[in-house]
Design an enzyme around this catalytic site. Structure first.
Site, PDB file in Angstrom:
ATOM      1  N   SER A  27      -2.962  25.599   8.358  1.00 33.72           N
ATOM      2  CA  SER A  27      -3.676  24.718   7.424  1.00 33.72           C
ATOM      3  C   SER A  27      -3.511  25.197   5.983  1.00 33.72           C
ATOM      4  CB  SER A  27      -5.169  24.650   7.788  1.00 33.72           C
ATOM      5  OG  SER A  27      -5.732  25.947   7.835  1.00 33.72           O
ATOM      6  N   ASN A 113     -15.303  30.469  11.463  1.00 31.01           N
ATOM      7  CA  ASN A 113     -16.084  29.243  11.705  1.00 31.01           C
ATOM      8  C   ASN A 113     -17.199  29.067  10.684  1.00 31.01           C
ATOM      9  OD1 ASN A 113     -14.394  29.182  13.863  1.00 31.01           O
ATOM     10  ND2 ASN A 113     -15.973  29.392  15.448  1.00 31.01           N
ATOM     11  N   THR A 158     -20.459 -17.820  -9.202  1.00 34.60           N
ATOM     12  CA  THR A 158     -20.743 -17.608  -7.788  1.00 34.60           C
ATOM     13  C   THR A 158     -19.657 -18.400  -7.071  1.00 34.60           C
ATOM     14  OG1 THR A 158     -22.169 -19.546  -7.550  1.00 34.60           O
ATOM     15  CG2 THR A 158     -23.250 -17.505  -8.219  1.00 34.60           C
ATOM     16  N   HIS A 159     -19.214 -17.896  -5.936  1.00 29.94           N
ATOM     17  CA  HIS A 159     -18.088 -18.512  -5.201  1.00 29.94           C
ATOM     18  C   HIS A 159     -16.850 -18.625  -6.089  1.00 29.94           C
ATOM     19  CE1 HIS A 159     -21.180 -19.940  -2.259  1.00 29.94           C
ATOM     20  NE2 HIS A 159     -21.896 -20.027  -3.376  1.00 29.94           N
ATOM     21  N   SER A 286       7.286  -5.607 -15.573  1.00 25.91           N
ATOM     22  CA  SER A 286       8.028  -5.978 -14.377  1.00 25.91           C
ATOM     23  C   SER A 286       9.481  -5.595 -14.586  1.00 25.91           C
ATOM     24  CB  SER A 286       7.899  -7.481 -14.149  1.00 25.91           C
ATOM     25  OG  SER A 286       9.004  -7.953 -13.395  1.00 25.91           O
ATOM     26  N   LYS A 292       6.185 -10.020 -18.234  1.00 29.56           N
ATOM     27  CA  LYS A 292       5.032  -9.551 -17.463  1.00 29.56           C
ATOM     28  C   LYS A 292       4.351  -8.321 -18.050  1.00 29.56           C
ATOM     29  CE  LYS A 292       3.589 -10.777 -13.980  1.00 29.56           C
ATOM     30  NZ  LYS A 292       4.115 -10.657 -12.625  1.00 29.56           N
ATOM     31  N   ASN A 294       1.309  -6.094 -16.312  1.00 27.42           N
ATOM     32  CA  ASN A 294       0.507  -6.078 -15.084  1.00 27.42           C
ATOM     33  C   ASN A 294      -0.644  -5.066 -15.145  1.00 27.42           C
ATOM     34  OD1 ASN A 294       2.265  -7.984 -13.961  1.00 27.42           O
ATOM     35  ND2 ASN A 294       3.669  -6.367 -13.316  1.00 27.42           N
ATOM     36  N   GLU A 299      -5.274  -2.685 -10.151  1.00 26.71           N
ATOM     37  CA  GLU A 299      -4.754  -3.027  -8.826  1.00 26.71           C
ATOM     38  C   GLU A 299      -4.716  -1.819  -7.898  1.00 26.71           C
ATOM     39  OE1 GLU A 299      -1.382  -6.182  -9.041  1.00 26.71           O
ATOM     40  OE2 GLU A 299      -1.369  -5.080 -10.914  1.00 26.71           O
ATOM     41  N   TYR A 326     -17.777  24.840  17.323  1.00 26.12           N
ATOM     42  CA  TYR A 326     -16.534  24.708  16.563  1.00 26.12           C
ATOM     43  C   TYR A 326     -15.388  24.361  17.510  1.00 26.12           C
ATOM     44  CZ  TYR A 326     -12.472  25.480  13.672  1.00 26.12           C
ATOM     45  OH  TYR A 326     -11.292  25.281  13.000  1.00 26.12           O
ATOM     46  N   GLN A 331     -10.471  21.311  11.805  1.00 24.04           N
ATOM     47  CA  GLN A 331      -9.533  21.608  10.726  1.00 24.04           C
ATOM     48  C   GLN A 331      -8.998  20.316  10.092  1.00 24.04           C
ATOM     49  OE1 GLN A 331      -6.818  25.016  11.059  1.00 24.04           O
ATOM     50  NE2 GLN A 331      -5.143  23.540  10.964  1.00 24.04           N
ATOM     51  N   LYS A 334     -10.311  18.466   6.479  1.00 24.96           N
ATOM     52  CA  LYS A 334     -10.061  18.779   5.069  1.00 24.96           C
ATOM     53  C   LYS A 334      -9.199  17.775   4.322  1.00 24.96           C
ATOM     54  CE  LYS A 334     -10.398  23.331   6.427  1.00 24.96           C
ATOM     55  NZ  LYS A 334     -10.960  22.613   7.542  1.00 24.96           N
TER      56      LYS A 334
HETATM   57  N1  ARG Z   1      -8.446  26.742   9.411  1.00 25.52           N
HETATM   58  C1  ARG Z   1      -9.574  26.626  10.249  1.00 25.52           C
HETATM   59  C2  ARG Z   1     -10.290  25.296   9.966  1.00 25.52           C
HETATM   60  O1  ARG Z   1     -10.048  24.756   8.976  1.00 25.52           O
HETATM   61  C3  ARG Z   1     -10.516  27.745  10.019  1.00 25.52           C
HETATM   62  C4  ARG Z   1     -11.399  28.041  11.170  1.00 25.52           C
HETATM   63  C5  ARG Z   1     -10.602  28.583  12.296  1.00 25.52           C
HETATM   64  N2  ARG Z   1     -11.435  29.011  13.353  1.00 25.52           N
HETATM   65  C6  ARG Z   1     -10.946  29.245  14.563  1.00 25.52           C
HETATM   66  N3  ARG Z   1     -11.790  29.648  15.474  1.00 25.52           N
HETATM   67  N4  ARG Z   1      -9.683  29.109  14.847  1.00 25.52           N
HETATM   68  O2  ARG Z   1     -11.074  24.814  10.752  1.00 25.52           O
END
Ligand code: ARG
Length: 466
Positions: A27, A113, A158-159, A286, A292, A294, A299, A326, A331, A334
């Site tokens: 990660s 965790n 409205t509408h 454009s 154009k 835009n 948008e 956990y 993971q 994120k």
């Molecule tokens: N990279 C992990 C996450 O974002 C960190 C926690 C990992 N914990 C584990 N028991 N493998 O969740």
């Protein structure tokens, strides 16, 4: 043989994960951005470990100095992230321990965790604070645009059909109100983000006598009264991400509001409406049609709402049916969370900048607002004041509108005789209803688009936002 990282969990394993497993489960490619908060958490943890006697003063000083140095290297782009160390937590701890032997004590009574739960909460606190600042700036841009065009009147719709005249500022202030509720939602979410999970360990806390309150205080996990905020159940603390879902939900509502503002801007900037002109720098051309211009910022803001909704759905689904506590699934929280924060912040900022570079075509607005049909309801109110029941007045004015349409005239081109041919209640003063300035002066209920009331609201917001 390759040197083992000091944070490797090698005791139990005779080899590391297969290369594709490592690539699949890393990660660091996205959670590296939690580094500042990871370091802050570790500094607080080390300070606490010293206080309870796990670290000597020398050890804790060395650890903190080591973390500080790593932080400086990361900020300068000089830190080497290693994908084989999986995530931001292990990368930082591993480098620290290579340099500072006492680093091996840092992870005492801590698990990734509770560490990751802490980091995400710390990160999100900062994100919410900065997003709130951006929203206030957008509110200010809306108020400023309203103030600069304080006498501009446009049709309210409205509408998407012309309904009744409103001050342009009144229309803009509607968004200021919506954004204010977005701020309230984010603040409310903040109070649940702002709770310290550290000390929950992997799932069951620790046998060591940690001082959780000290860590929380050092990291600013206190409420408005200065009361320390600690998670009260170690399993809950490492397992739930409802606070992230709440943020994504508040972000989704915010994005929805922005998409509506964006849509209004797009309509207003079209040749059909021609109410506003967006400065060149906030539009694009454009590649084919030379004429154009835009409204891409609006948008894209409208379009990005889709991914913000998607992120919320992804997180809800991620958590659904997940067994306690956990699970590595978490993971996956994120990237969705980061994306919502980045997206809504960028949209709020760009919309604000675009509005600061938008001018109003007061002539087109006036031409549209002068459509006397917008005051048909005022004509019905006139009859009500003469004692006619509203249902009947509505019917009578309907017949007047039909008469005008039949004769190909605007409502205010009818004569008193025309009006009286429909109903005798109409008097000499009836046609005075179509005086737009007078009509606007009359709408002064709280929250209505009357001349005095809109000025009052503009002043109220100007003060609130200063
Ligand atoms: N990279 C992990 C996450 O974002 C960190 C926690 C990992 N914990 C584990 N028991 N493998 O969740």
């Amino acid at each position: 043989m390759k040197k083992k990282s000091p944070v490797s969990r090698s005791g139990r394993f005779n080899r590391g994960p297969a290369a594709d497993v490592a690539a699949f489960s890393e990660s660091i490619s996205f959670d590296w951005r939690l580094w500042r908060h990871d370091i802050a958490g570790s500094v607080a943890h080390a300070t606490m470990l010293q206080k309870i006697g796990v670290l000597t003063a020398t050890e804790s000083r060395a650890i903190i100095a080591g973390l500080d140095k790593i932080g400086k290297e990361i900020a300068a782009g000089k830190f080497k992230w290693k994908p084989e160390l999986e995530d931001v937590h292990m990368n930082i701890e591993s480098t620290l321990t290579e340099r500072v032997p006492a680093g091996a004590k840092l992870h005492t009574a801590r698990s990734r965790n509770d560490q990751v739960a802490l980091d995400v909460r710390l990160w999100l606190r900062d994100e919410i604070t900065s997003l709130l600042g951006e929203i206030v700036r957008l509110q200010r841009s809306l108020v400023a645009l309203g103030e600069h065009n304080a006498d501009v009147i446009i049709p309210g719709y409205t509408h998407l059909q012309r309904a009744q005249p409103v001050y342009f500022a009144h229309h803009l202030l509607a968004y200021v109100e919506m954004l204010e509720r977005d701020c309230e939602r984010l603040w409310d979410c903040y109070s649940r983000v702002n709770v310290c999970p550290l000390g929950s360990g992997a799932i069951a806390g620790s046998t060591l006598k940690l001082d959780r309150a000290l860590v929380a205080k050092l990291l600013g996990f206190v409420d408005a009264d200065g009361k320390v905020q600690l998670t009260q159940n170690s399993m809950d603390a490492v397992s739930d991400r409802d606070f992230a879902i709440e943020f994504c939900a508040a972000g989704a509502v915010l994005a929805m509001h922005l998409s509506r503002l964006a849509e209004d801007v797009i309509l207003w900037a079209s040749a059909e409406f021609n109410f506003i002109k967006i400065a060149d720098a906030y539009t694009t051309g454009s590649s084919l049609m030379p004429q154009k211009k835009n409204p891409d910022v609006a948008e894209l803001t409208r379009g990005k709402t889709g991914r913000v909704y998607g992120n919320l759905m992804a997180l809800l689904t991620l958590l659904k049916g997940l067994p306690m506590t956990y699970n590595r699934d978490l993971q996956e929280d994120k990237e969705r969370l980061f994306d919502t924060a980045d997206t809504v912040r960028a949209c709020v900022r760009l919309m604000s900048a675009m509005l600061q570079h938008t001018s109003v075509n007061s002539f087109s607005c006036l031409a549209a607002a002068s459509d006397p049909a917008l005051l048909a309801t005022d004509l019905a109110d006139y009859l009500v004041q003469k004692g006619m029941p509203f249902r009947k007045a509505h019917h009578v004015v309907g017949a007047v509108v039909a008469l005008a349409e039949g004769e190909g005239k605007a409502l205010n081109q009818l004569t008193l005789t025309d009006l009286q041919s429909v109903d005798k209640t109409f008097g000499r003063d009836a046609l005075g209803v179509f005086d737009l300035t007078r009509a606007m002066a009359k709408r002064n209920l709280p929250g209505a688009p009357g001349t005095k009331e809109v000025a009052k609201q503009l002043a109220r917001w100007r003060k609130l936002l200063s």
